[in-house]
Design an enzyme around this catalytic site. Structure first.
Site, PDB file in Angstrom:
ATOM      1  N   HIS A  83       0.818  -1.218   0.000  1.00  0.00           N
ATOM      2  CA  HIS A  83       0.000   0.000   0.000  1.00  0.00           C
ATOM      3  C   HIS A  83       0.849   1.263   0.000  1.00  0.00           C
ATOM      4  O   HIS A  83       0.325   2.364  -0.202  1.00  0.00           O
ATOM      5  CB  HIS A  83      -0.994   0.000   1.165  1.00  0.00           C
ATOM      6  CG  HIS A  83      -0.421   0.305   2.512  1.00  0.00           C
ATOM      7  ND1 HIS A  83      -0.077  -0.679   3.426  1.00  0.00           N
ATOM      8  CD2 HIS A  83      -0.146   1.482   3.116  1.00  0.00           C
ATOM      9  CE1 HIS A  83       0.373  -0.107   4.532  1.00  0.00           C
ATOM     10  NE2 HIS A  83       0.340   1.201   4.374  1.00  0.00           N
ATOM     11  N   ASP A 129       0.088  -7.694   1.687  1.00  0.00           N
ATOM     12  CA  ASP A 129       0.558  -6.315   1.731  1.00  0.00           C
ATOM     13  C   ASP A 129       2.087  -6.236   1.803  1.00  0.00           C
ATOM     14  O   ASP A 129       2.663  -5.890   2.830  1.00  0.00           O
ATOM     15  CB  ASP A 129      -0.070  -5.595   2.931  1.00  0.00           C
ATOM     16  CG  ASP A 129       0.159  -4.093   2.901  1.00  0.00           C
ATOM     17  OD1 ASP A 129       0.508  -3.573   1.820  1.00  0.00           O
ATOM     18  OD2 ASP A 129       0.006  -3.442   3.959  1.00  0.00           O
ATOM     19  N   SER A 222       4.188   2.577   8.203  1.00  0.00           N
ATOM     20  CA  SER A 222       3.817   1.614   7.173  1.00  0.00           C
ATOM     21  C   SER A 222       5.031   1.143   6.388  1.00  0.00           C
ATOM     22  O   SER A 222       5.903   1.939   6.028  1.00  0.00           O
ATOM     23  CB  SER A 222       2.840   2.250   6.179  1.00  0.00           C
ATOM     24  OG  SER A 222       1.558   2.306   6.697  1.00  0.00           O
TER      25      SER A 222
END
Length: 274
Positions: A83, A129, A222
């Site tokens: 992402h 992910d 992230s």
């Protein structure tokens, strides 16, 4: 992300919901946010309750432009979250390496020339992910090994990143790290079901403090690493910071991509990018 006014969901690093103040929205919201359940508000992670990293302590951790982190897994390949790169032009992504301070003028810079996403990636809460980014040049820095043994996906881990130190704060200039224990899969399934999210035990890991929160990843972490020592004392990457609700909230530990379940795809992709 939907245009919700709820303030519950975070997605570590790139996406912000419209409930976030406009300054943060401008810093972290991409052109096309990913879909999420209607009750979602924000979907991000940084290191809460952590310590400042020393120079050279984690030499394989890198900053990925746009508000994410990653790790050097080969001389010119960075592992991060899918992402963090999905929907972006490859030539618009840069990497900062060899520093714990993002204002350090001696830090090394590289551009991304190619990105390989996990084959099944659709959106962050559905799993898969991870992504590998090929750099325009090799970096003569230490690399970290990626775990391929599920038996090592246990114990207490270290999560590292430049993320925020709280939900009401911006991302940090200096690298931080924090220790978080593994949380049982059934606990995470029960924690996220009421919010309309499916935690997938077959390819995700949960880590954090269930009873009182205290320590966690947060906005801007992230793509960063969840690591532990192997039997020889070397660092081994177990997971990638992926998603969660809020930062260090009781009962809502962070969710990480479980790399051992993606070992075959990662090896094949890495072989093409070295």
């Amino acid at each position: 992300m939907p245009h919700s006014t709820s303030k519950t969901l975070r997605r570590y690093g790139w996406e912000r919901a419209l409930a976030v103040p406009s300054l943060l929205l401008a810093l972290f919201l991409p052109a096309a946010a990913l879909p999420a359940p209607a009750a979602a508000g924000r979907h991000d992670l940084e290191v809460v309750g952590g310590d400042l990293a020393r120079t050279g302590q984690f030499p394989w951790v890198v900053r990925v432009s746009g508000g994410c982190a990653g790790t050097l897994v080969a001389a010119r390949v960075v592992l991060t979250a899918a992402h963090c790169a999905a929907g972006l032009p490859v030539d618009g992504i840069a990497v900062t390496a060899d520093t714990v301070d993002l204002d350090d003028r001696r830090a090394r810079e590289a551009r991304v020339v190619r990105a390989v996403m996990a084959p099944g990636y659709k959106q962050v809460t559905e799993g898969d992910d991870w992504a590998l980014l090929q750099l325009d040049r090799k970096l003569s820095l230490p690399t970290i090994a990626v775990n391929d043994a599920p038996a090592l996906d246990t114990g207490t881990f270290t999560v590292i990143g430049w993320g925020a130190t709280g939900e009401d704060r911006v991302q940090e200039r200096k690298l931080r790290y924090v220790e978080v224990p593994l949380v049982a899969d059934h606990t995470c399934v029960g924690a996220y079901r009421p919010a309309g999210y499916t935690y997938r035990p077959d390819e995700m890991l949960c880590a954090g403090y269930v009873d009182d929160g205290r320590r966690d990843a947060c906005y801007g972490d992230s793509g960063g690493p969840l690591v532990r020592r192997d039997s020889y004392g070397a660092w081994l990457q177990i997971g990638v910071v992926s998603w969660g609700i809020g930062c260090a909230r009781p009962g809502l530990p962070g969710v990480y991509t479980q790399l051992s379940t993606h070992a075959r795809d990662l090896r094949e992709a890495l072989a093409r990018l070295r």
